[in-house]
Design an enzyme around this catalytic site. Structure first.
Site, PDB file in Angstrom:
ATOM      1  N   CYS A 116    -137.510  42.648  67.946  1.00 31.50           N
ATOM      2  CA  CYS A 116    -138.429  42.395  69.054  1.00 31.50           C
ATOM      3  C   CYS A 116    -139.479  43.510  69.147  1.00 31.50           C
ATOM      4  O   CYS A 116    -140.320  43.633  68.273  1.00 31.50           O
ATOM      5  CB  CYS A 116    -137.648  42.204  70.354  1.00 31.50           C
ATOM      6  SG  CYS A 116    -138.634  41.381  71.616  1.00 31.50           S
ATOM      7  N   HIS A 218    -134.105  37.727  68.676  1.00 31.25           N
ATOM      8  CA  HIS A 218    -132.986  38.640  68.967  1.00 31.25           C
ATOM      9  C   HIS A 218    -131.702  38.193  68.252  1.00 31.25           C
ATOM     10  O   HIS A 218    -130.817  37.600  68.874  1.00 31.25           O
ATOM     11  CB  HIS A 218    -132.742  38.710  70.481  1.00 31.25           C
ATOM     12  CG  HIS A 218    -133.732  39.565  71.191  1.00 31.25           C
ATOM     13  ND1 HIS A 218    -133.594  40.943  71.286  1.00 31.25           N
ATOM     14  CD2 HIS A 218    -134.881  39.255  71.824  1.00 31.25           C
ATOM     15  CE1 HIS A 218    -134.610  41.443  71.961  1.00 31.25           C
ATOM     16  NE2 HIS A 218    -135.413  40.444  72.297  1.00 31.25           N
ATOM     17  N   GLU A 220    -129.220  39.919  67.420  1.00 32.30           N
ATOM     18  CA  GLU A 220    -128.016  40.576  67.978  1.00 32.30           C
ATOM     19  C   GLU A 220    -127.427  39.755  69.123  1.00 32.30           C
ATOM     20  O   GLU A 220    -126.218  39.800  69.367  1.00 32.30           O
ATOM     21  CB  GLU A 220    -128.340  42.019  68.421  1.00 32.30           C
ATOM     22  CG  GLU A 220    -128.974  42.191  69.792  1.00 32.30           C
ATOM     23  CD  GLU A 220    -130.443  41.801  69.855  1.00 32.30           C
ATOM     24  OE1 GLU A 220    -130.985  41.311  68.855  1.00 32.30           O
ATOM     25  OE2 GLU A 220    -131.056  41.974  70.937  1.00 32.30           O
TER      26      GLU A 220
END
Ligand SMILES: [Mn+2]
Length: 241
Positions: A116, A218, A220
């Site tokens: 990001c 994202h 993660e």
């Protein structure tokens, strides 16, 4: 047993708005980065933000790879633009920290994964620029700031054949999306490897090794529900050995 690589995760600062200590500063990263690194075989080490080049040098010398976490908009003065009215909140101290840690990691030829804001700051630190808001991009029509939960995928991306990301995710996949800035001019030495259907840049890679990759979404937040997204971290951590 092989030693697990130590993966530095760049920290940010959160300022208490109320509670016991209004205005109090806390160093932090979102826990999903920590979880993704552990589940992908690395040892996470949060690197707290600071302004001391010697400390940052010592911090980077303690790790085998660097993940740049998300956060504020990037100061457009860093790519020679005045702030547009649509720009969100900036945090120049963090820009300074991120620039310093990227420079030191690259000098050590260390793999870097930017997520990001981390993806955007890799591009700017290496001489690229950003769109300060998606409304400034001709033809951008996709909702890139989803209202859905963090582990829900909302828009598709197309991935370039000759890229690390294509080996991991294939030609087309779906991702989550929480951004209102995007890469404009790609930094010299880097290439765009993924785009949304409206042309918005969703990932970049450095052309030469070591691996330096920027991802606009994202992974993660998806790593707990999508094996392919966890594989991004596994691949990255293998490169850090
Ligand atoms: Mn997006």
């Amino acid at each position: 047993m092989n030693k697990r690589p130590i993966i530095g995760i760049s920290g940010s600062m959160i300022i208490d708005q109320g509670g016991m200590f209004p205005g109090y500063k806390r160093s932090y990263v979102n826990n999903d980065y920590v979880k993704a690194v552990i589940n992908a075989g690395g040892i996470p080490l949060i690197i707290p933000m600071n302004m001391d080049d010697e400390i940052i040098e010592a911090q980077i010398n303690m790790v085998d790879g660097l993940i740049l976490s998300g956060g504020h908009d990037i100061d457009p003065l860093l790519f020679n633009e005045e702030p547009h009215q649509k720009l969100g909140g900036i945090y120049p101290d963090r820009d300074k920290f991120d620039f310093s840690i990227i420079k030191k990691a690259m000098a050590r030829k260390m793999p870097i994964l930017g997520i990001c804001r981390g993806h955007q700051v890799i591009n700017v630190a290496n001489g690229g620029s950003l769109y300060q808001d998606l409304t400034l991009i001709d033809g951008c029509y996709i909702k890139h700031n989803q209202g859905e939960l963090s582990d829900v995928k909302t828009h598709t991306i197309s991935i370039e054949k000759n890229s690390v990301l294509n080996q991991l995710l294939g030609d087309v996949t779906c991702c989550n999306s929480f951004h209102h800035l995007a890469v404009n001019k790609v930094a010299p030495g880097f290439k765009v490897v993924a785009r949304a259907k409206d042309g918005v840049v969703e990932a970049i890679e450095r052309i030469e090794k070591p691996l330096v990759m920027g991802i606009q979404w994202h992974p993660e937040m998806l790593a707990g529900v999508d094996e392919n997204m966890l594989n991004i971290f596994k691949y990255f951590i293998k490169e850090c050995k």
